[in-house]
Write a protein that holds these residues in place. Sequence first.
Motif, PDB file in Angstrom:
ATOM      1  N   GLN A 243      46.417  55.253 -16.367  1.00 47.16           N
ATOM      2  CA  GLN A 243      46.383  53.834 -16.695  1.00 47.16           C
ATOM      3  C   GLN A 243      46.763  52.957 -15.514  1.00 47.16           C
ATOM      4  O   GLN A 243      46.552  51.755 -15.548  1.00 47.16           O
ATOM      5  CB  GLN A 243      47.343  53.555 -17.878  1.00 47.16           C
ATOM      6  CG  GLN A 243      47.068  54.379 -19.132  1.00 47.16           C
ATOM      7  CD  GLN A 243      45.708  54.085 -19.733  1.00 47.16           C
ATOM      8  OE1 GLN A 243      45.187  52.977 -19.611  1.00 47.16           O
ATOM      9  NE2 GLN A 243      45.121  55.085 -20.375  1.00 47.16           N
ATOM     10  N   VAL A 244      47.323  53.533 -14.502  1.00 45.71           N
ATOM     11  CA  VAL A 244      47.817  52.718 -13.380  1.00 45.71           C
ATOM     12  C   VAL A 244      47.266  53.247 -12.052  1.00 45.71           C
ATOM     13  O   VAL A 244      47.995  53.395 -11.079  1.00 45.71           O
ATOM     14  CB  VAL A 244      49.356  52.701 -13.362  1.00 45.71           C
ATOM     15  CG1 VAL A 244      49.903  51.842 -14.467  1.00 45.71           C
ATOM     16  CG2 VAL A 244      49.924  54.112 -13.441  1.00 45.71           C
ATOM     17  N   ALA A 245      45.990  53.559 -12.029  1.00 43.27           N
ATOM     18  CA  ALA A 245      45.401  54.086 -10.802  1.00 43.27           C
ATOM     19  C   ALA A 245      45.498  53.082  -9.656  1.00 43.27           C
ATOM     20  O   ALA A 245      45.758  53.458  -8.509  1.00 43.27           O
ATOM     21  CB  ALA A 245      43.943  54.470 -11.040  1.00 43.27           C
ATOM     22  N   LEU A 246      45.317  51.812  -9.957  1.00 45.59           N
ATOM     23  CA  LEU A 246      45.412  50.801  -8.912  1.00 45.59           C
ATOM     24  C   LEU A 246      46.834  50.697  -8.371  1.00 45.59           C
ATOM     25  O   LEU A 246      47.047  50.510  -7.163  1.00 45.59           O
ATOM     26  CB  LEU A 246      44.963  49.434  -9.454  1.00 45.59           C
ATOM     27  CG  LEU A 246      43.484  49.337  -9.843  1.00 45.59           C
ATOM     28  CD1 LEU A 246      43.170  47.951 -10.389  1.00 45.59           C
ATOM     29  CD2 LEU A 246      42.593  49.660  -8.654  1.00 45.59           C
ATOM     30  N   PHE A 247      47.819  50.842  -9.265  1.00 50.06           N
ATOM     31  CA  PHE A 247      49.202  50.860  -8.806  1.00 50.06           C
ATOM     32  C   PHE A 247      49.472  52.100  -7.951  1.00 50.06           C
ATOM     33  O   PHE A 247      50.233  52.052  -6.983  1.00 50.06           O
ATOM     34  CB  PHE A 247      50.157  50.834 -10.002  1.00 50.06           C
ATOM     35  CG  PHE A 247      51.605  50.725  -9.610  1.00 50.06           C
ATOM     36  CD1 PHE A 247      52.109  49.517  -9.160  1.00 50.06           C
ATOM     37  CD2 PHE A 247      52.437  51.828  -9.682  1.00 50.06           C
ATOM     38  CE1 PHE A 247      53.444  49.404  -8.801  1.00 50.06           C
ATOM     39  CE2 PHE A 247      53.769  51.722  -9.324  1.00 50.06           C
ATOM     40  CZ  PHE A 247      54.274  50.513  -8.879  1.00 50.06           C
ATOM     41  N   GLY A 248      48.823  53.206  -8.313  1.00 51.27           N
ATOM     42  CA  GLY A 248      48.937  54.418  -7.492  1.00 51.27           C
ATOM     43  C   GLY A 248      48.367  54.216  -6.102  1.00 51.27           C
ATOM     44  O   GLY A 248      48.937  54.678  -5.118  1.00 51.27           O
ATOM     45  N   ILE A 249      47.261  53.498  -6.015  1.00 54.44           N
ATOM     46  CA  ILE A 249      46.680  53.196  -4.710  1.00 54.44           C
ATOM     47  C   ILE A 249      47.628  52.316  -3.900  1.00 54.44           C
ATOM     48  O   ILE A 249      47.805  52.512  -2.686  1.00 54.44           O
ATOM     49  CB  ILE A 249      45.308  52.512  -4.889  1.00 54.44           C
ATOM     50  CG1 ILE A 249      44.316  53.490  -5.531  1.00 54.44           C
ATOM     51  CG2 ILE A 249      44.769  52.015  -3.551  1.00 54.44           C
ATOM     52  CD1 ILE A 249      42.986  52.866  -5.868  1.00 54.44           C
ATOM     53  N   PHE A 250      48.255  51.340  -4.577  1.00 51.45           N
ATOM     54  CA  PHE A 250      49.234  50.488  -3.901  1.00 51.45           C
ATOM     55  C   PHE A 250      50.389  51.325  -3.345  1.00 51.45           C
ATOM     56  O   PHE A 250      50.855  51.099  -2.219  1.00 51.45           O
ATOM     57  CB  PHE A 250      49.767  49.432  -4.866  1.00 51.45           C
ATOM     58  CG  PHE A 250      50.973  48.689  -4.351  1.00 51.45           C
ATOM     59  CD1 PHE A 250      50.826  47.679  -3.411  1.00 51.45           C
ATOM     60  CD2 PHE A 250      52.254  49.014  -4.796  1.00 51.45           C
ATOM     61  CE1 PHE A 250      51.934  46.998  -2.925  1.00 51.45           C
ATOM     62  CE2 PHE A 250      53.359  48.341  -4.316  1.00 51.45           C
ATOM     63  CZ  PHE A 250      53.207  47.327  -3.382  1.00 51.45           C
TER      64      PHE A 250
END
Length: 367
Positions: A37-44
């Motif tokens: 659910q937080v792939a974009l946060f993982g990229i960050f």
Amino acid sequence: MNTTSFVLYDVFYDQAKEGSIDYPVLHNSSHERGFVQVALFGIFACVWSLVFNSLLILLIVCQSQVRSQFVFNHVISLSISDFLYSSLVDIITAYYDLMPWKLGPHVCKAWMILDVMIPFVSLLIIIILNLDRLLFAISPISYFRLFHRKIFRLAALVLPWIIGSVIVVPLWLLTSTVEPKPGMCIYGITQEAAVTSSVISLFLPCVFIIILTVFILATLIGGLPQDLNEFVSLTFNGSDRTSTKTIKKKHTGVVVALTFVNFFTLVLQLPFGAISILQPECMDPTCSSTLKMLQALSWLRSANPGIRPVFWILITELRHICCSCCDVTSTSSNEMRLMEMTSVTNTNLTNEPILSEHSPEEMNKQV
């Protein structure tokens, strides 16, 4: 670490019961790492880790006074390990969360093995860092005589990488039970191999880190030995001579930063490793709460590479380097503005000497 994929239990559990394959202990899939659910946060988080580890390496390499201290060579090695983990493991994890697996079986195997090997290497480097500070605190002269030799310095830097590769790679390649499938990245090893891998690559290093943390904190209370003056006379000459007070201050900064690194490494990695070992016992569909907990803990584990460089930058003498760089930048900009103002003023001042070339009498005559 070595966890079981709940998604694949239905596929392989019947085969395991029939004895056609060993009970599979599958490496955690990307969907168990907390990035669904937080792939974009993982990229960050990956970008954060890459930026701060790059900054840490740059600060150490560009400053000869810091680079000449052997302990910071270990810090560079740890930062390289964290950089590799973020760039080779977590970025692929975020990719697998956002789209189906299309990188092939070889990349899948490499990704999962690196997910175990690189954290193991990082733990070994942290152990070497603790031993480095402990030896320096007990006997600075012995520390100098040992690491004055290039071969010992090289061995201390290379040894964690060799041990990590020699132990993890064969253990995972020679005990596989499930190979990657088309469109999916799965890789299974036997339960015995999974437990052995967790004990060797996580729990034993963490026990050593706990013990060494107690010892290095005890050295701060007891202080450095009396032969520190002799150490200074051996390692510094002439104008480059550094006072014992400065050496103690630098040593204290490194130990405090290392203590924070030890603490957060243990807190963020041990819970995930412990639940990963217990996970194969949970075969019931009601284990969704365990999966959610594993997702959260796996994200905390992946945050380690981005947290560690912050402590090295903020607590050690690298902080002063950052502050001085900021001061130099602001001073340079102020000097540029001052030069512009001065150039205008000088044009006005250059006209004044023309009038001052005449004597007061001549000026009176002109008037």
